[in-house]
Scaffold this motif. Structure first.
Motif, PDB file in Angstrom:
ATOM      1  N   UNK A  36      -1.276  11.656   1.731  1.00 31.09           N
ATOM      2  CA  UNK A  36      -2.429  11.177   0.838  1.00 31.09           C
ATOM      3  C   UNK A  36      -3.059  10.115   1.435  1.00 31.09           C
ATOM      4  N   UNK A  37      -3.074   9.164   2.424  1.00 30.76           N
ATOM      5  CA  UNK A  37      -3.904   8.375   3.107  1.00 30.76           C
ATOM      6  C   UNK A  37      -3.406   7.073   3.268  1.00 30.76           C
ATOM      7  N   UNK A  38      -2.200   6.798   2.785  1.00 31.18           N
ATOM      8  CA  UNK A  38      -1.653   5.366   2.618  1.00 31.18           C
ATOM      9  C   UNK A  38      -1.679   4.515   3.806  1.00 31.18           C
ATOM     10  N   UNK A  39      -1.522   5.172   4.908  1.00 31.05           N
ATOM     11  CA  UNK A  39      -1.563   4.388   6.394  1.00 31.05           C
ATOM     12  C   UNK A  39      -2.997   4.102   6.694  1.00 31.05           C
ATOM     13  N   UNK A  61       0.870  -1.182   0.076  1.00 27.57           N
ATOM     14  CA  UNK A  61      -0.121  -0.111   0.173  1.00 27.57           C
ATOM     15  C   UNK A  61       0.965   1.287  -0.005  1.00 27.57           C
ATOM     16  N   UNK A  62       0.755   2.056  -0.887  1.00 33.54           N
ATOM     17  CA  UNK A  62       1.597   3.370  -1.181  1.00 33.54           C
ATOM     18  C   UNK A  62       0.881   4.297  -1.658  1.00 33.54           C
ATOM     19  N   UNK A  63       1.557   5.657  -1.787  1.00 31.61           N
ATOM     20  CA  UNK A  63       1.026   6.696  -2.491  1.00 31.61           C
ATOM     21  C   UNK A  63       2.118   7.461  -3.227  1.00 31.61           C
ATOM     22  N   UNK A  64       1.898   8.399  -3.858  1.00 33.91           N
ATOM     23  CA  UNK A  64       2.953   9.141  -4.616  1.00 33.91           C
ATOM     24  C   UNK A  64       3.601  10.253  -3.680  1.00 33.91           C
ATOM     25  N   UNK A  65       2.728  11.060  -2.651  1.00 33.97           N
ATOM     26  CA  UNK A  65       3.286  11.906  -1.892  1.00 33.97           C
ATOM     27  C   UNK A  65       2.963  11.686  -0.398  1.00 33.97           C
ATOM     28  N   UNK A  66       3.465  12.302   0.597  1.00 36.49           N
ATOM     29  CA  UNK A  66       3.024  12.280   1.735  1.00 36.49           C
ATOM     30  C   UNK A  66       1.613  12.808   1.967  1.00 36.49           C
ATOM     31  N   UNK A 125       2.734  -1.398   4.680  1.00 37.73           N
ATOM     32  CA  UNK A 125       2.534   0.150   4.717  1.00 37.73           C
ATOM     33  C   UNK A 125       3.695   0.844   4.325  1.00 37.73           C
ATOM     34  N   UNK A 126       3.921   1.302   2.985  1.00 41.77           N
ATOM     35  CA  UNK A 126       4.903   1.705   2.576  1.00 41.77           C
ATOM     36  C   UNK A 126       5.331   3.022   2.630  1.00 41.77           C
ATOM     37  N   UNK A 150      -1.170  -1.385  -4.044  1.00 39.02           N
ATOM     38  CA  UNK A 150      -2.507  -0.609  -4.312  1.00 39.02           C
ATOM     39  C   UNK A 150      -1.893   0.735  -4.124  1.00 39.02           C
ATOM     40  N   UNK A 151      -2.188   1.575  -5.196  1.00 35.54           N
ATOM     41  CA  UNK A 151      -1.658   3.087  -4.960  1.00 35.54           C
ATOM     42  C   UNK A 151      -2.790   3.777  -4.747  1.00 35.54           C
TER      43      UNK A 151
END
Length: 352
Positions: free
Chosen positions: A172-175, A165-170, A280-281, A301-302
């Motif tokens: 953004x709701x990944x955790x 589970x990742x996102x592009x920038x901090x 959680x990346x 999962x982006x």
């Protein structure tokens, strides 16, 4: 013949009554002079009080200024997403879900109140729109894992059960999505969930769940811990366990790229064929471990935040994570539009 003799004045009725009773009436003042006003004097007390009041005078009444009550009490949970405050379901008894004796694992209950304050899913709580949304997300991930397991080799099938589970920038709701996805998947009947805090620079999973810190993945990668399974924390949520990030180091990316890391991470899925590992990346465009972790997992999962993630960041993040073949997007923080689809309300309706 009329009597013209003048009659003698005998006096008024009052004067005659006064003469008969031998007292003189007060003289009548002339009508052409004003009547003098009666003298006015202050009334004197009839008698002094019988008992002197010996009590001390009361102090003046202190009136505090009116205070406006706060809109939210200091200890009241702050609700998010506009949901009502549902009662927090009690945690099940600890012995029912404690690890087996001799396994070497730690045990800690998840803080339900922390989940409520974080706006996350609560195990055993009411079905909400958020719960329904993550039901759909996890279903797609489970279907992809099964499709890969049926078509590819056994090793690829094991990796298909490892989700990044990742996102592009901090921010953004990944955790938030990683924790809710783990809680939702733990409700499945045929799987066990291992949530790994792999955001080594800013680990946040254990704090959000109210779990204690301890040795974790980085300690196993560095060789400080022989068995990574001993670092896993079992929780009071059935079929859910957590692997902490571990001791911080400046060489986290290099440790993930080592042969030892490949053996350890593959072993997490191989240790239990029912286990699904959720990482959680860190953000893909903010830290390098995300690209290395994408080489170890079978699905990504982006998380895309509707009001923040730009198209250029999204394209660059997908390119950075292209070490994984299966990349799926989830749209986060979508504004509600009247008339749109809303999950969760159906279960509160009564049929006729």
């Amino acid at each position: 013949m009329n009597d013209q003799t003048p009659r003698r004045y005998r006096g008024s009725l009052i004067e005659r009554a006064a003469a008969a009773n031998q007292f003189a009436p007060a003289p009548t003042p002339p009508t052409d002079q004003p009547v003098p006003p009666l003298p006015v004097s202050r009334a004197e007390p009839l008698a002094p009080p019988l008992v002197q009041d010996q009590r001390e005078p009361l102090p003046p009444l202190q009136v505090e200024p009116e205070r406006t009550p706060p809109l939210v009490e200091p200890d009241a949970p702050v609700l998010r997403r506009g949901t009502a405050a549902d009662p927090v379901p009690p945690a099940p008894p600890h012995p029912d879900y404690a690890p087996e004796p001799g396994s070497g694992r730690r045990f800690a209950p998840i803080d339900r109140q922390a989940l409520v304050e974080g706006g996350m899913l609560v195990p055993g709580g009411t079905i909400t729109s958020l719960a329904e949304e993550f039901r759909m997300v996890k279903r797609q991930l489970l279907l992809t894992a099964r499709a890969v397991a049926a078509a590819d080799t056994v090793k690829a099938a094991d990796r298909a059960r490892m989700i990044l589970v990742c996102s592009a920038q901090p921010n953004e709701g990944k955790t938030f999505c990683a924790i809710n996805l783990a809680l939702s998947m733990a409700a499945e009947k045929d799987v066990e969930i291992l949530l790994v805090d792999a955001d080594f620079a800013k680990p946040d999973v254990l704090e959000r769940l109210g779990l204690p810190q301890g040795p974790g993945l980085l300690d196993a990668l560095a060789g400080a811990v022989d068995d990574v399974e001993a670092c896993i924390v079992d929780t009071d949520v059935p079929q859910l366990s957590v692997l902490p990030a571990g001791t911080k180091t400046t060489s986290d990316t290099e440790l993930l790229a080592s042969d030892r890391a490949r053996a350890i991470l593959d072993g997490l899925a191989q240790a239990n064929p029912r286990r699904i590992v959720i990482f959680d990346s860190p953000p893909a465009l903010a830290a390098s471990p995300a690209a290395v972790l994408a080489l170890h997992v079978g699905q990504v999962l982006l998380v895309v935040r509707a009001d923040r993630t730009s198209e250029s960041d999204l394209r660059e993040a997908v390119s950075t994570l292209d070490g994984c073949e299966h990349i799926q997007l989830v749209l986060n923080s979508v504004s509600f539009q009247p008339g749109g689809r809303r999950f969760g309300t159906y279960y509160g309706e009564t049929g006729k």
